[in-house]
Design an enzyme around this catalytic site. Structure first.
Site, PDB file in Angstrom:
ATOM      1  N   GLY A   1      -2.721   8.335  -4.118  1.00  0.00           N
ATOM      2  CA  GLY A   1      -2.053   9.541  -4.611  1.00  0.00           C
ATOM      3  C   GLY A   1      -0.786   9.875  -3.850  1.00  0.00           C
ATOM      4  O   GLY A   1      -0.496   9.309  -2.803  1.00  0.00           O
ATOM      5  N   ASP A   2      -0.045  10.776  -4.393  1.00  0.00           N
ATOM      6  CA  ASP A   2       1.135  11.375  -3.746  1.00  0.00           C
ATOM      7  C   ASP A   2       1.403  12.671  -4.528  1.00  0.00           C
ATOM      8  O   ASP A   2       0.474  13.195  -5.176  1.00  0.00           O
ATOM      9  CB  ASP A   2       2.337  10.412  -3.778  1.00  0.00           C
ATOM     10  CG  ASP A   2       3.462  10.838  -2.833  1.00  0.00           C
ATOM     11  OD1 ASP A   2       3.338  10.648  -1.621  1.00  0.00           O
ATOM     12  OD2 ASP A   2       4.481  11.391  -3.311  1.00  0.00           O
TER      13      ASP A   2
ATOM     14  N   THR B   1      -4.439  13.616   5.278  1.00  0.00           N
ATOM     15  CA  THR B   1      -3.024  13.701   5.664  1.00  0.00           C
ATOM     16  C   THR B   1      -2.767  14.979   6.455  1.00  0.00           C
ATOM     17  O   THR B   1      -2.124  14.952   7.519  1.00  0.00           O
ATOM     18  CB  THR B   1      -2.110  13.635   4.426  1.00  0.00           C
ATOM     19  OG1 THR B   1      -2.530  12.552   3.606  1.00  0.00           O
ATOM     20  CG2 THR B   1      -0.667  13.436   4.831  1.00  0.00           C
TER      21      THR B   1
ATOM     22  N   SER C   1      -6.950   5.952   3.683  1.00  0.00           N
ATOM     23  CA  SER C   1      -7.024   5.050   2.530  1.00  0.00           C
ATOM     24  C   SER C   1      -7.531   3.679   2.974  1.00  0.00           C
ATOM     25  O   SER C   1      -8.329   3.035   2.297  1.00  0.00           O
ATOM     26  CB  SER C   1      -5.638   4.882   1.892  1.00  0.00           C
ATOM     27  OG  SER C   1      -5.352   5.962   1.036  1.00  0.00           O
TER      28      SER C   1
ATOM     29  N   LYS D   1       0.859  -1.192   0.000  1.00  0.00           N
ATOM     30  CA  LYS D   1       0.000   0.000   0.000  1.00  0.00           C
ATOM     31  C   LYS D   1       0.888   1.233   0.000  1.00  0.00           C
ATOM     32  O   LYS D   1       1.838   1.328   0.776  1.00  0.00           O
ATOM     33  CB  LYS D   1      -0.879  -0.009   1.262  1.00  0.00           C
ATOM     34  CG  LYS D   1      -1.835   1.165   1.348  1.00  0.00           C
ATOM     35  CD  LYS D   1      -3.119   0.896   0.597  1.00  0.00           C
ATOM     36  CE  LYS D   1      -3.940   2.152   0.366  1.00  0.00           C
ATOM     37  NZ  LYS D   1      -3.559   2.916  -0.845  1.00  0.00           N
TER      38      LYS D   1
ATOM     39  N   ASN E   1      -1.801  19.162  -1.503  1.00  0.00           N
ATOM     40  CA  ASN E   1      -2.838  18.491  -0.731  1.00  0.00           C
ATOM     41  C   ASN E   1      -2.542  18.470   0.765  1.00  0.00           C
ATOM     42  O   ASN E   1      -3.399  18.837   1.578  1.00  0.00           O
ATOM     43  CB  ASN E   1      -3.019  17.058  -1.271  1.00  0.00           C
ATOM     44  CG  ASN E   1      -3.971  16.261  -0.419  1.00  0.00           C
ATOM     45  OD1 ASN E   1      -3.571  15.476   0.429  1.00  0.00           O
ATOM     46  ND2 ASN E   1      -5.260  16.507  -0.595  1.00  0.00           N
TER      47      ASN E   1
ATOM     48  N   LYS F   1       5.518   3.231   8.326  1.00  0.00           N
ATOM     49  CA  LYS F   1       4.337   4.084   8.524  1.00  0.00           C
ATOM     50  C   LYS F   1       3.069   3.235   8.594  1.00  0.00           C
ATOM     51  O   LYS F   1       2.259   3.371   9.504  1.00  0.00           O
ATOM     52  CB  LYS F   1       4.246   5.066   7.355  1.00  0.00           C
ATOM     53  CG  LYS F   1       3.066   6.001   7.413  1.00  0.00           C
ATOM     54  CD  LYS F   1       2.813   6.731   6.089  1.00  0.00           C
ATOM     55  CE  LYS F   1       4.040   7.419   5.531  1.00  0.00           C
ATOM     56  NZ  LYS F   1       3.718   8.325   4.405  1.00  0.00           N
TER      57      LYS F   1
ATOM     58  N   GLN G   1       7.286   3.713   3.910  1.00  0.00           N
ATOM     59  CA  GLN G   1       5.856   3.385   3.941  1.00  0.00           C
ATOM     60  C   GLN G   1       5.598   2.102   4.750  1.00  0.00           C
ATOM     61  O   GLN G   1       4.562   1.981   5.397  1.00  0.00           O
ATOM     62  CB  GLN G   1       5.350   3.221   2.506  1.00  0.00           C
ATOM     63  CG  GLN G   1       3.845   3.255   2.372  1.00  0.00           C
ATOM     64  CD  GLN G   1       3.274   4.683   2.292  1.00  0.00           C
ATOM     65  OE1 GLN G   1       3.841   5.514   1.614  1.00  0.00           O
ATOM     66  NE2 GLN G   1       2.189   4.940   2.972  1.00  0.00           N
TER      67      GLN G   1
ATOM     68  N   LYS H   1       5.328   1.826  -3.205  1.00  0.00           N
ATOM     69  CA  LYS H   1       5.269   3.183  -3.771  1.00  0.00           C
ATOM     70  C   LYS H   1       5.527   3.079  -5.258  1.00  0.00           C
ATOM     71  O   LYS H   1       6.235   2.170  -5.714  1.00  0.00           O
ATOM     72  CB  LYS H   1       6.356   4.057  -3.139  1.00  0.00           C
ATOM     73  CG  LYS H   1       6.092   5.534  -3.242  1.00  0.00           C
ATOM     74  CD  LYS H   1       5.223   5.998  -2.082  1.00  0.00           C
ATOM     75  CE  LYS H   1       4.831   7.420  -2.167  1.00  0.00           C
ATOM     76  NZ  LYS H   1       4.147   7.867  -0.938  1.00  0.00           N
TER      77      LYS H   1
HETATM   78  P1  NDP Z   1       1.049  17.843  -4.002  1.00  0.00           P
HETATM   79  O1  NDP Z   1       1.501  17.507  -5.351  1.00  0.00           O
HETATM   80  O2  NDP Z   1      -0.396  18.074  -3.739  1.00  0.00           O
HETATM   81  O3  NDP Z   1       1.828  19.123  -3.464  1.00  0.00           O
HETATM   82  C1  NDP Z   1       3.206  19.147  -3.385  1.00  0.00           C
HETATM   83  C2  NDP Z   1       3.641  20.510  -2.899  1.00  0.00           C
HETATM   84  O4  NDP Z   1       5.031  20.479  -2.641  1.00  0.00           O
HETATM   85  C3  NDP Z   1       3.423  21.595  -3.952  1.00  0.00           C
HETATM   86  O5  NDP Z   1       3.225  22.823  -3.311  1.00  0.00           O
HETATM   87  C4  NDP Z   1       4.755  21.565  -4.702  1.00  0.00           C
HETATM   88  O6  NDP Z   1       5.066  22.785  -5.356  1.00  0.00           O
HETATM   89  C5  NDP Z   1       5.726  21.313  -3.574  1.00  0.00           C
HETATM   90  N1  NDP Z   1       6.910  20.594  -4.092  1.00  0.00           N
HETATM   91  C6  NDP Z   1       6.933  19.366  -4.664  1.00  0.00           C
HETATM   92  N2  NDP Z   1       8.168  19.049  -5.060  1.00  0.00           N
HETATM   93  C7  NDP Z   1       8.934  20.088  -4.726  1.00  0.00           C
HETATM   94  C8  NDP Z   1      10.306  20.354  -4.882  1.00  0.00           C
HETATM   95  N3  NDP Z   1      11.143  19.475  -5.462  1.00  0.00           N
HETATM   96  N4  NDP Z   1      10.769  21.538  -4.405  1.00  0.00           N
HETATM   97  C9  NDP Z   1       9.927  22.424  -3.812  1.00  0.00           C
HETATM   98  N5  NDP Z   1       8.594  22.217  -3.657  1.00  0.00           N
HETATM   99  C10 NDP Z   1       8.114  21.072  -4.106  1.00  0.00           C
HETATM  100  O7  NDP Z   1       1.608  16.677  -3.067  1.00  0.00           O
HETATM  101  P2  NDP Z   1       1.149  16.253  -1.609  1.00  0.00           P
HETATM  102  O8  NDP Z   1       0.724  17.440  -0.833  1.00  0.00           O
HETATM  103  O9  NDP Z   1       0.230  15.104  -1.729  1.00  0.00           O
HETATM  104  O10 NDP Z   1       2.510  15.677  -1.024  1.00  0.00           O
HETATM  105  C11 NDP Z   1       3.440  16.470  -0.285  1.00  0.00           C
HETATM  106  C12 NDP Z   1       4.311  15.575   0.552  1.00  0.00           C
HETATM  107  O11 NDP Z   1       3.513  14.836   1.469  1.00  0.00           O
HETATM  108  C13 NDP Z   1       5.141  14.543  -0.207  1.00  0.00           C
HETATM  109  O12 NDP Z   1       6.355  14.327   0.470  1.00  0.00           O
HETATM  110  C14 NDP Z   1       4.287  13.288  -0.107  1.00  0.00           C
HETATM  111  O13 NDP Z   1       5.057  12.121  -0.248  1.00  0.00           O
HETATM  112  C15 NDP Z   1       3.767  13.439   1.305  1.00  0.00           C
HETATM  113  N6  NDP Z   1       2.557  12.710   1.649  1.00  0.00           N
HETATM  114  C16 NDP Z   1       1.431  12.799   0.899  1.00  0.00           C
HETATM  115  C17 NDP Z   1       0.303  12.108   1.275  1.00  0.00           C
HETATM  116  C18 NDP Z   1      -0.978  12.224   0.542  1.00  0.00           C
HETATM  117  O14 NDP Z   1      -1.936  11.602   0.965  1.00  0.00           O
HETATM  118  N7  NDP Z   1      -1.074  13.001  -0.519  1.00  0.00           N
HETATM  119  C19 NDP Z   1       0.299  11.225   2.458  1.00  0.00           C
HETATM  120  C20 NDP Z   1       1.512  11.268   3.229  1.00  0.00           C
HETATM  121  C21 NDP Z   1       2.586  11.972   2.802  1.00  0.00           C
HETATM  122  P3  NDP Z   1       4.895  22.865  -6.953  1.00  0.00           P
HETATM  123  O15 NDP Z   1       3.432  22.811  -7.196  1.00  0.00           O
HETATM  124  O16 NDP Z   1       5.529  24.151  -7.323  1.00  0.00           O
HETATM  125  O17 NDP Z   1       5.625  21.668  -7.502  1.00  0.00           O
HETATM  126  O1  2IT Z   2       3.025   8.802   1.601  1.00  0.00           O
HETATM  127  C1  2IT Z   2       1.877   8.387   1.791  1.00  0.00           C
HETATM  128  O2  2IT Z   2       1.543   7.845   2.846  1.00  0.00           O
HETATM  129  C2  2IT Z   2       0.883   8.546   0.715  1.00  0.00           C
HETATM  130  N1  2IT Z   2       1.194   9.133  -0.318  1.00  0.00           N
HETATM  131  C3  2IT Z   2      -0.493   7.979   0.879  1.00  0.00           C
HETATM  132  C4  2IT Z   2      -0.509   6.521   0.581  1.00  0.00           C
HETATM  133  C5  2IT Z   2      -1.858   5.880   0.531  1.00  0.00           C
HETATM  134  O3  2IT Z   2      -1.878   4.698   0.171  1.00  0.00           O
HETATM  135  O4  2IT Z   2      -2.864   6.500   0.846  1.00  0.00           O
END
Ligand code: NDP
Ligand code: 2IT
Length: 444
Positions: A165-166, A209, A376, A90, A240, A114, A111, A126
Site C-alpha cells: 500500500g501507499d 510505518t 512488509s 518492493k 495510515n 530505503k 525506495q 513503486k
Molecule cells: P493515506 O492515504 O493513508 O493518507 C494520506 C494522508 O495525507 C491523508 O491525510 C491525506 O489527506 C494526506 N494527503 C495526501 N495527499 C495530499 C496532498 N496532495 N496534499 C495534502 N494532504 C495530502 O497514506 P499513507 O499514510 O499511507 O501515506 C502518507 C505518506 O507516507 C506518503 O508520502 C507515503 O508515500 C508515505 N509512506 C507510506 C507508507 C505506508 O506503509 N503506508 C510507508 C512509508 C511511507 P486526504 O485524505 O485529504 O487526501
Molecule cells: O513508501 C513505502 O515504503 C511504502 N509505501 C511501503 C512499501 C511496502 O512495500 O511496504
C-alpha cells in the site's frame, strides 16, 4: 565537470518535466559527494551513477473500470521497477489524482535506498494510478482495483516484484487486488503485502510505518539523553502513517496537538483522541472537519497551516513537498527542535537546508519511514513459512530494525565528518549496500 554534476545534468536532460524525480536524484547524488570523491574515476568508468538513476523497467497500462452509473472510466496505471540488485522489487502502490511518472520514479528511486537500509533483501519499486478514490463508492473502488490488477499481475510475483500500500491504498484495496491476483494465477502467497489478516497479512503491518517512525525518532532522542515524555508533537496528514505515529507518540508520553488532511487542519489542545480519529478516518472515511465537530477541545481550520502550531517535534506524514521554506521558518521560530519525516520527501530541499542550518534534528523519510516496508518483509517471511506471528513479535522485530537503521545512518554520517546530518548518513549507508550488491552481481 565533476562526475556527480555530469550525471545530474544528464538526468535533467533525459527526464524533462519530471521535477520530483530530479529533486530526489539531486539530493541523493549530492550527498554522496564524500564517497564518490574518493574514487571518482573508477565510478565514472563503471558508469555507476548512470546505472543507479535509470529504472530497470517501467510498465504502463490503461485501467478501464465501470462506475456506478454503468459508464466506463479510464485511468493510467504504472509500475516502476527501479533496481533489484539487493532483492525483489518492493514498494507500494499509490492511488491519487496527482500520480504521474515523475512522482512514481522519485518514489521508486528513494525506495531502493530505503529498502537497502532495512538490511532485508529488497530492491526498490513503486506503482499506482491517477485514480482518485475520494468520493468513490466501495463498489467503484473494488471494480477499479480488480481492473488494475488484471493489467498488473503478469509483471509481479513472489521473488520478482511485491507491491504493497501507499497513499489511497490500505488493507481494503490490497484485499481486492490480492483476490484478483489469485483468480488470475491460482496462487497468492506473499505477492502483495499489507494484506488483510484473513488473507495472510501480518499483525502490526497497519501500525508499522507510524510506529517505526517514532521508534527511529526515539533512538535519536536517546542519543541525546532525551525522550518523547512531555514533548509537544504535531503530525501532518491523518492517514495510515499519521494515525499510528500519533498513537505511538502518545503511548510514549508525548502530547500530539495537531494533524491535517488535504482540506484543513485541527488543533486539539487536550491532545488528539486517537480512537475518535480512527473512527473518522478508518471506519467512516470522513473528512477531518468532523473530528472538531465531535471534540470540544479541538478547533478546525480550512487550508494549509498545521505547521503553525507550536511544537517541539514535527512529523510530516502526508505527501511530497508539503513542508516548504516558509513552513520550516515558522517551525524554527516556534522552537521546534526535530523534524522527523513519515512521508516520502515531504520536505522541500530549501526547507531541509534551512532546518539543518538551524540545527534542527532532521530525519529523512527513506530512513525514518522504513518501518512499513520492513514489516512488509516480515509479512513475506511469514507467508513463505506458512506462519503467523503474534503482534508483539512483529513489533519487537520492527523496533530492532528501526534502531539498527538509526545507528547505521548515524555512523555513516560520522564517518564522513558530518555527524547528525541524517540526510547524508542515510544516502551513504543505503548507497554502500546497493553498490556492494551491484558490483558482486557483475552489474558494474
Ligand atoms: P493515506 O492515504 O493513508 O493518507 C494520506 C494522508 O495525507 C491523508 O491525510 C491525506 O489527506 C494526506 N494527503 C495526501 N495527499 C495530499 C496532498 N496532495 N496534499 C495534502 N494532504 C495530502 O497514506 P499513507 O499514510 O499511507 O501515506 C502518507 C505518506 O507516507 C506518503 O508520502 C507515503 O508515500 C508515505 N509512506 C507510506 C507508507 C505506508 O506503509 N503506508 C510507508 C512509508 C511511507 P486526504 O485524505 O485529504 O487526501
Ligand atoms: O513508501 C513505502 O515504503 C511504502 N509505501 C511501503 C512499501 C511496502 O512495500 O511496504
Amino acid at each position: 565537470m565533476k562526475y556527480i554534476e555530469e550525471v545530474i545534468e544528464k538526468v535533467k536532460n533525459e527526464n524533462p518535466g519530471e521535477p520530483e524525480f530530479l529533486q530526489a536524484v539531486k539530493e541523493v547524488l549530492e550527498s554522496l559527494e564524500p564517497i564518490i570523491a574518493m574514487n571518482e574515476e573508477k565510478y565514472r568508468s563503471q558508469k555507476l551513477l548512470e546505472k543507479l538513476v535509470v529504472p530497470n523497467n517501467i510498465v504502463k497500462f490503461d485501467v478501464k473500470w465501470m462506475d456506478d452509473n454503468g459508464v466506463e472510466q479510464t485511468n493510467k496505471g504504472y509500475r516502476v521497477q527501479f533496481n533489484n540488485a539487493v532483492g525483489v522489487y518492493k514498494g507500494g502502490l499509490r492511488l491519487h489524482p496527482s500520480v504521474n511518472l515523475s512522482i512514481l520514479k522519485f518514489l521508486a528511486f528513494e525506495q531502493c535506498f530505503k529498502n537497502a537500509l532495512t538490511g532485508c533483501p529488497m530492491g526498490g519499486g513503486k506503482g499506482g494510478s491517477d485514480f482518485d478514490p475520494k468520493g468513490k463508492s466501495e463498489a467503484e473502488v473494488k471494480r477499479f482495483c480488480i481492473a488494475f490488477m488484471d493489467k498488473l499481475y503478469p509483471h509481479i510475483g513472489v521473488g520478482v516484484d511485491v507491491p504493497a500500500g501507499d497513499i489511497g491504498v490500505g488493507g481494503r484495496e490490497i484485499g481486492f487486488m490480492a483476490e484478483e491476483y489469485k483468480k488470475q494465477t491460482g496462487t497468492l502467497g506473499g505477492v502483495l503485502t499489507g494484506k488483510p489478516l484473513s488473507m495472510g497479512g501480518s499483525l502490526c503491518r497497519t501500525e508499522a510505518t507510524g510506529y517505526g517512525l517514532v521508534y527511529f525518532a526515539e533512538e535519536m532522542l536517546k542519543k541525546r539523553h532525551d525522550s518523547f515524555e512531555g514533548k509537544t508533537v504535531v503530525v501532518s496528514g491523518s492517514g495510515n502513517v499519521a494515525i499510528y505515529a500519533i498513537e505511538k507518540c502518545e503511548q510514549l508520553g508525548a502530547k500530539v496537538v495537531g494533524c491535517c488532511d488535504s482540506s484543513g487542519w485541527i488543533f486539539d489542545k487536550d491532545g488528539i483522541d486517537v480512537a475518535l480519529l480512527k473512527e473518522i478516518k478508518e471506519v467512516k472515511r470522513e473528512r477531518l472537519s468532523s473530528y472538531a465537530a465531535k471534540r470540544p477541545s479541538a478547533e478546525y481550520h480550512e487550508g494549509k497551516g498545521v505547521y503553525t502550531i507550536k511544537c517541539d517535534i514535527y512529523m510530516p506524514c502526508a505527501t511530497q513537498n508539503e513542508l516548504d521554506l516558509e513552513g520550516a521558518k515558522i517551525l524554527v521560530k516556534n522552537g521546534c527542535f526535530a523534524v522527523c519525516e513519515g512521508a516520502n520527501m515531504p520536505t522541500t530541499r530549501e526547507a531541509t537546508e534551512y532546518l539543518l542550518a538551524n540545527k534542527v534534528l532532521f530525519t529523512p523519510g527513506k530512513a525514518s519511514n522504513a518501518g512499513g516496508v520492513s514489516c512488509s518483509y516480515l509479512e513475506m517471511v511469514q507467508n513463505a513459512n506458512n506462519e503467523s506471528w503474534p503482534f508483539e513479535k512483529v513489533d519487537m522485530k520492527l523496533k530492532e530494525i528501526m534502531v539498527n537503521i538509526f545507528h547505521n545512518v548515524d555512523e555513516a554520517a560520522k564517518e564522513v565528518g558530518q555527524e547528525d546530518n541524517y540526510v547524508v548518513g542515510a544516502n551513504i549507508a543505503g548507497f554502500k549496500i546497493i553498490y556492494d550488491a551491484m558490483s558482486k552481481k557483475g552489474l558494474l
